[in-house]
Design an enzyme around this catalytic site. Structure first.
Site, mmCIF file in Angstrom:
data_model
loop_
_atom_site.group_PDB
_atom_site.id
_atom_site.type_symbol
_atom_site.label_atom_id
_atom_site.label_comp_id
_atom_site.label_asym_id
_atom_site.label_seq_id
_atom_site.Cartn_x
_atom_site.Cartn_y
_atom_site.Cartn_z
ATOM 1 N N LYS A 159 13.088 -4.136 4.791
ATOM 2 C CA LYS A 159 13.742 -3.881 3.756
ATOM 3 C C LYS A 159 13.207 -1.345 3.589
ATOM 4 O O LYS A 159 14.383 -0.819 2.873
ATOM 5 C CB LYS A 159 12.774 -3.809 2.581
ATOM 6 C CG LYS A 159 12.885 -5.477 2.087
ATOM 7 C CD LYS A 159 11.455 -5.570 0.719
ATOM 8 C CE LYS A 159 12.028 -7.414 1.577
ATOM 9 N NZ LYS A 159 11.085 -7.804 0.254
ATOM 10 N N GLY A 160 12.511 -0.309 4.416
ATOM 11 C CA GLY A 160 12.127 0.825 4.606
ATOM 12 C C GLY A 160 13.174 1.197 4.485
ATOM 13 O O GLY A 160 12.318 2.576 4.198
ATOM 14 N N ASP A 216 6.500 3.596 15.178
ATOM 15 C CA ASP A 216 5.217 3.165 15.617
ATOM 16 C C ASP A 216 4.409 3.367 16.562
ATOM 17 O O ASP A 216 4.887 3.508 17.722
ATOM 18 C CB ASP A 216 5.034 2.419 14.521
ATOM 19 C CG ASP A 216 2.629 2.239 13.966
ATOM 20 O OD1 ASP A 216 2.027 3.817 14.236
ATOM 21 O OD2 ASP A 216 2.117 1.165 13.576
ATOM 22 N N LYS A 228 5.216 8.303 14.958
ATOM 23 C CA LYS A 228 4.225 8.790 15.031
ATOM 24 C C LYS A 228 3.549 8.430 16.634
ATOM 25 O O LYS A 228 3.709 7.307 16.275
ATOM 26 C CB LYS A 228 3.381 7.818 14.206
ATOM 27 C CG LYS A 228 3.291 7.662 13.002
ATOM 28 C CD LYS A 228 2.793 6.343 12.422
ATOM 29 C CE LYS A 228 2.419 5.979 10.869
ATOM 30 N NZ LYS A 228 1.762 4.282 10.354
ATOM 31 N N PHE A 263 -1.338 6.102 7.090
ATOM 32 C CA PHE A 263 -0.689 4.927 6.729
ATOM 33 C C PHE A 263 -0.240 5.821 5.539
ATOM 34 O O PHE A 263 -0.545 6.176 4.723
ATOM 35 C CB PHE A 263 -0.889 3.969 6.985
ATOM 36 C CG PHE A 263 -0.379 2.484 6.061
ATOM 37 C CD1 PHE A 263 0.507 1.637 7.313
ATOM 38 C CD2 PHE A 263 0.116 2.269 4.751
ATOM 39 C CE1 PHE A 263 1.191 0.592 6.776
ATOM 40 C CE2 PHE A 263 0.832 1.306 4.326
ATOM 41 C CZ PHE A 263 1.644 0.316 5.605
ATOM 42 N N VAL A 264 1.580 5.869 5.925
ATOM 43 C CA VAL A 264 1.646 6.469 4.806
ATOM 44 C C VAL A 264 3.218 5.769 3.911
ATOM 45 O O VAL A 264 3.273 4.196 4.325
ATOM 46 C CB VAL A 264 3.141 7.258 5.153
ATOM 47 C CG1 VAL A 264 2.727 9.114 5.997
ATOM 48 C CG2 VAL A 264 4.379 7.097 6.473
ATOM 49 N N ASP A 273 6.438 0.856 2.298
ATOM 50 C CA ASP A 273 5.256 -0.016 0.713
ATOM 51 C C ASP A 273 4.150 0.037 1.831
ATOM 52 O O ASP A 273 4.056 0.153 2.928
ATOM 53 C CB ASP A 273 6.457 -1.351 0.855
ATOM 54 C CG ASP A 273 5.689 -2.210 2.209
ATOM 55 O OD1 ASP A 273 6.342 -1.998 2.813
ATOM 56 O OD2 ASP A 273 5.455 -3.356 2.289
HETATM 57 P P1 5GP Z 1 6.339 -0.233 15.042
HETATM 58 O O1 5GP Z 1 7.147 -1.978 15.946
HETATM 59 O O2 5GP Z 1 7.206 0.713 15.732
HETATM 60 O O3 5GP Z 1 5.265 -0.659 15.449
HETATM 61 O O4 5GP Z 1 6.562 -0.661 13.589
HETATM 62 C C1 5GP Z 1 7.441 0.063 12.736
HETATM 63 C C2 5GP Z 1 7.412 -0.682 11.918
HETATM 64 O O5 5GP Z 1 6.265 -1.385 11.042
HETATM 65 C C3 5GP Z 1 8.171 0.162 10.135
HETATM 66 O O6 5GP Z 1 9.734 -0.765 10.566
HETATM 67 C C4 5GP Z 1 7.462 -0.153 9.070
HETATM 68 O O7 5GP Z 1 7.597 -1.491 8.706
HETATM 69 C C5 5GP Z 1 5.983 -0.336 9.372
HETATM 70 N N1 5GP Z 1 4.901 0.180 9.898
HETATM 71 C C6 5GP Z 1 5.053 1.125 10.832
HETATM 72 N N2 5GP Z 1 4.192 2.544 10.314
HETATM 73 C C7 5GP Z 1 3.969 2.474 8.760
HETATM 74 C C8 5GP Z 1 3.466 3.135 8.173
HETATM 75 O O8 5GP Z 1 2.422 4.115 7.850
HETATM 76 N N3 5GP Z 1 3.686 2.412 6.795
HETATM 77 C C9 5GP Z 1 4.555 1.898 6.253
HETATM 78 N N4 5GP Z 1 4.153 1.322 5.232
HETATM 79 N N5 5GP Z 1 5.338 1.214 7.291
HETATM 80 C C10 5GP Z 1 4.782 0.824 8.030
#
Ligand code: 5GP
Length: 173
Positions: free
Chosen positions: A42-43, A102, A130, A151-152, A158
């Site tokens: 949803k982000g 992330d 990040k 964490f944002v 969310d």
């Molecule tokens: P990844 O697979 O790259 O570790 O994570 C991606 C997903 O993790 C993002 O699409 C998001 O939904 C969530 N996520 C990663 N870091 C953050 C953060 O700092 N804040 C929030 N709200 N979600 C995050």
């Protein structure tokens, strides 16, 4: 539900200005023709809305959702598709629109499954990145802002389904 108001990390003006730049950049890379935006729910929904409104020319959109197993502020690394696209990608110029990269595991998974559907081109636009958290080397063509390992929330992002409506990117105290 937490009542703390997150501190501002990236304000509304910075978001709008950077997103307008990204829209121009993406369009310059594909001067003619239709771009097909795949929004990762949803982000990324607010990012998609502002990105395409800042863009000239023809665009189409579609939505998908995936979740990584586990809750809280870290992901477990296993990704699962929870909502698929409505239409195919064959021959299309596709831009994945993601909120934040992330570890990179979610994006890597999405790029693999979307590439297998035969788009003419596949690029990725992420509002936030990040890099210090990467577990996998994933290609991101357009990055809005590079941020530290915090964490944002806000602007679609969310914490426990809260804060998506904040007009800025914030950090919880
Ligand atoms: P990844 O697979 O790259 O570790 O994570 C991606 C997903 O993790 C993002 O699409 C998001 O939904 C969530 N996520 C990663 N870091 C953050 C953060 O700092 N804040 C929030 N709200 N979600 C995050």
């Amino acid at each position: 539900m937490s009542t703390a108001q997150p501190a501002v990390l990236i304000d509304q003006e910075e978001l709008a200005a950077r997103i307008a730049d990204l829209a121009r950049e993406i369009r310059q890379d594909s001067p003619s023709g239709q771009l097909h935006f795949v929004c990762v729910l949803k982000g990324a929904f607010l990012f998609l809305g502002d990105l395409i409104r800042a863009m000239e020319g023809h665009v189409t959109i579609d939505f998908m959702a995936c979740s990584s197993y586990g809750a809280g502020t870290t992901s477990s690394g296993e990704v699962r598709l929870s909502k698929d696209l409505d239409s195919g990608l064959e021959g299309r110029d596709v831009i994945i629109v993601e909120d934040i990269v992330d570890t990179g595991l979610t994006l890597h998974y999405l790029q693999e499954i979307l590439l297998a559907r035969g788009p003419r081109s596949l690029r990725t636009a992420c509002l936030l990145s990040k890099p210090s958290r990467r577990k996998i080397d994933v290609k991101v063509d357009y990055v809005g802002f590079t941020i530290e390992d915090r964490f944002v929330v806000g602007y679609g992002l969310d914490y426990d389904e809260q804060y998506r409506n904040l007009p800025y990117i914030g950090v919880l105290a």
